[in-house]
Scaffold this active site. Structure first.
Site, PDB file in Angstrom:
ATOM      1  N   GLU A 191      40.604  39.688  44.877  1.00  0.00           N
ATOM      2  CA  GLU A 191      39.883  40.931  44.592  1.00  0.00           C
ATOM      3  C   GLU A 191      38.670  41.029  45.511  1.00  0.00           C
ATOM      4  OE1 GLU A 191      41.469  39.977  41.620  1.00  0.00           O
ATOM      5  OE2 GLU A 191      42.072  41.866  40.704  1.00  0.00           O
ATOM      6  N   CYS A 226      36.302  43.550  43.128  1.00  0.00           N
ATOM      7  CA  CYS A 226      36.673  44.844  42.549  1.00  0.00           C
ATOM      8  C   CYS A 226      37.475  44.639  41.268  1.00  0.00           C
ATOM      9  CB  CYS A 226      37.466  45.642  43.580  1.00  0.00           C
ATOM     10  SG  CYS A 226      38.974  44.799  44.083  1.00  0.00           S
ATOM     11  N   PHE A 229      48.635  43.797  50.121  1.00  0.00           N
ATOM     12  CA  PHE A 229      49.109  43.400  48.794  1.00  0.00           C
ATOM     13  C   PHE A 229      50.437  44.084  48.481  1.00  0.00           C
ATOM     14  CE2 PHE A 229      44.590  42.637  48.879  1.00  0.00           C
ATOM     15  CZ  PHE A 229      44.429  41.475  48.133  1.00  0.00           C
ATOM     16  N   HIS A 265      38.091  47.230  52.261  1.00  0.00           N
ATOM     17  CA  HIS A 265      38.999  47.066  51.118  1.00  0.00           C
ATOM     18  C   HIS A 265      39.554  48.427  50.724  1.00  0.00           C
ATOM     19  CE1 HIS A 265      37.882  42.918  50.791  1.00  0.00           C
ATOM     20  NE2 HIS A 265      36.638  43.303  51.059  1.00  0.00           N
ATOM     21  N   GLU A 312      46.214  54.149  45.905  1.00  0.00           N
ATOM     22  CA  GLU A 312      46.858  54.995  44.895  1.00  0.00           C
ATOM     23  C   GLU A 312      46.203  56.377  44.882  1.00  0.00           C
ATOM     24  OE1 GLU A 312      46.114  51.811  44.544  1.00  0.00           O
ATOM     25  OE2 GLU A 312      47.278  50.828  42.978  1.00  0.00           O
TER      26      GLU A 312
END
Ligand code: PUT
Length: 331
Positions: free
Chosen positions: A65, A80, A222, A242, A246
């Site tokens: 993360e 995150c 990822f 980062h 979505e």
């Protein structure tokens, strides 16, 4: 396929600087903390190391993360999702005391943008007040601020701002952070396993590799989607990006401590690369930094297609801080 699930890309960001009460720092180094101890620390935060690269000045970790950067006298942890970063601060202070030779905290910065879904966070991250409670329990003279609109886009900061006799970081230091939201869905699809099979492919297709040509990159894609990268430059400078792609919660963060008199061209490059609907930028610069004039320069900052919605300039004991929010002008 989790591509449509919710993910909180908004990071919690901690930067701590350490010093030595007797002034002799030659043998002191935060990188003396053993890897196993760092791994235990990250367990408290609910994340783990997935990749590592180093140069003479920085140990740079890609995490499940986000990222961690450890250098001689500075520790940066950015996480995150529903990670619990602040649970690591007190244990970190013990590790620094035990392994590094440092015995004083020179400065601390804890910051984050407002969460998209704060109700999904774990203690103490359920509210800024609770986060401040943890930090106030550990530090004297901590000061908590909220920049932007408390009922809309805002950015929280906790830092040391003692009344007087504050030494702080004397070496030139600056940090630019750009937090982008409502991103271009075509670009975001690059950061999914459906479109790119490797992180290197995503780095190249998106143009991230052209932001700082020649930089040493450690990137990770990822499954099924999401992307992280650390970049190392000579001289102790890093960049980190980062990406949560979505569509309904898209989020991209960019951060660097690379010194620039003006960050305008770099931010223009980020706009071209990611095409966000809105973005916040923060610039910290201390007196010795070449970016010390970034605040006044920012009043003149123009990014084509974007309106500046907010601009706040703050003077702390040792740093100037600029906070600005830009959003796409209605077409
Ligand atoms: N994220 C805080 C940055 C402070 C100056 N290096």
């Amino acid at each position: 396929d989790n591509y449509c699930g919710f993910f909180e890309g908004t990071e919690k960001l901690l930067e701590m600087w350490f010093s030595c009460s007797d002034g002799d720092m030659e043998d002191c180094d935060v990188r003396k903390i053993p890897r196993a101890a760092l791994e235990s620390l990250l367990k408290l935060v609910k994340c783990e190391i997935i990749s590592f690269k180093k140069n003479e000045q920085i140990d740079a970790y890609v995490l499940s993360e986000s990222s961690m950067f450890v250098s001689k006298s500075r520790f940066i942890l950015k996480t995150c999702g529903s990670t619990t970063l602040l649970r690591a601060v007190q244990p970190l202070l013990y590790l620094v005391q035990e392994y590094t030779g440092f015995d004083e905290v020179l400065d601390i910065f804890y910051s984050r943008k407002n969460f998209i879904r704060p109700e999904l966070q774990l203690q103490p991250h359920t509210s800024f007040e609770d986060e401040v409670g943890v930090l106030d329990g550990l530090f004297e003279d901590g000061a908590a601020y909220c920049l932007g609109r408390v009922n809309q886009d805002c950015w929280y900061l906790y830092t040391l701002n003692p009344p007087d006799n504050f030494v702080g970081v004397q070496a030139p230091d600056q940090t630019l952070e750009v937090i982008m939201q409502q991103l271009d869905s075509k670009i975001m699809r690059i950061f999914t396993k459906k479109v790119c099979s490797t992180a290197q492919e995503a780095t190249h297709r998106s143009g991230i590799d052209m932001l700082f040509p020649g930089i040493v990159i450690d990137d990770f894609l990822f499954d099924p989607c999401g992307y992280s990268m650390n970049g190392l430059l000579k001289g102790g400078y890093y960049i980190t990006i980062h990406i949560t792609p979505e569509p309904h919660c898209s989020y991209v963060s960019f951060e660097t401590n690379a010194p620039q008199e003006s960050y305008q061209d770099l931010i223009l490059g980020l706009m071209k690369t990611f095409n966000p609907g809105k973005f916040t930028m923060t610039v910290f610069a201390n007196k010795a930094s070449v970016a010390a004039n970034a605040p006044s320069e920012c009043q003149e900052c123009h990014f084509k297609n974007y309106q500046r919605k907010e601009l706040q300039l703050c003077e702390f004991k040792n740093y100037n801080l600029t906070y600005a929010l830009f959003a796409k002008a209605p077409s």
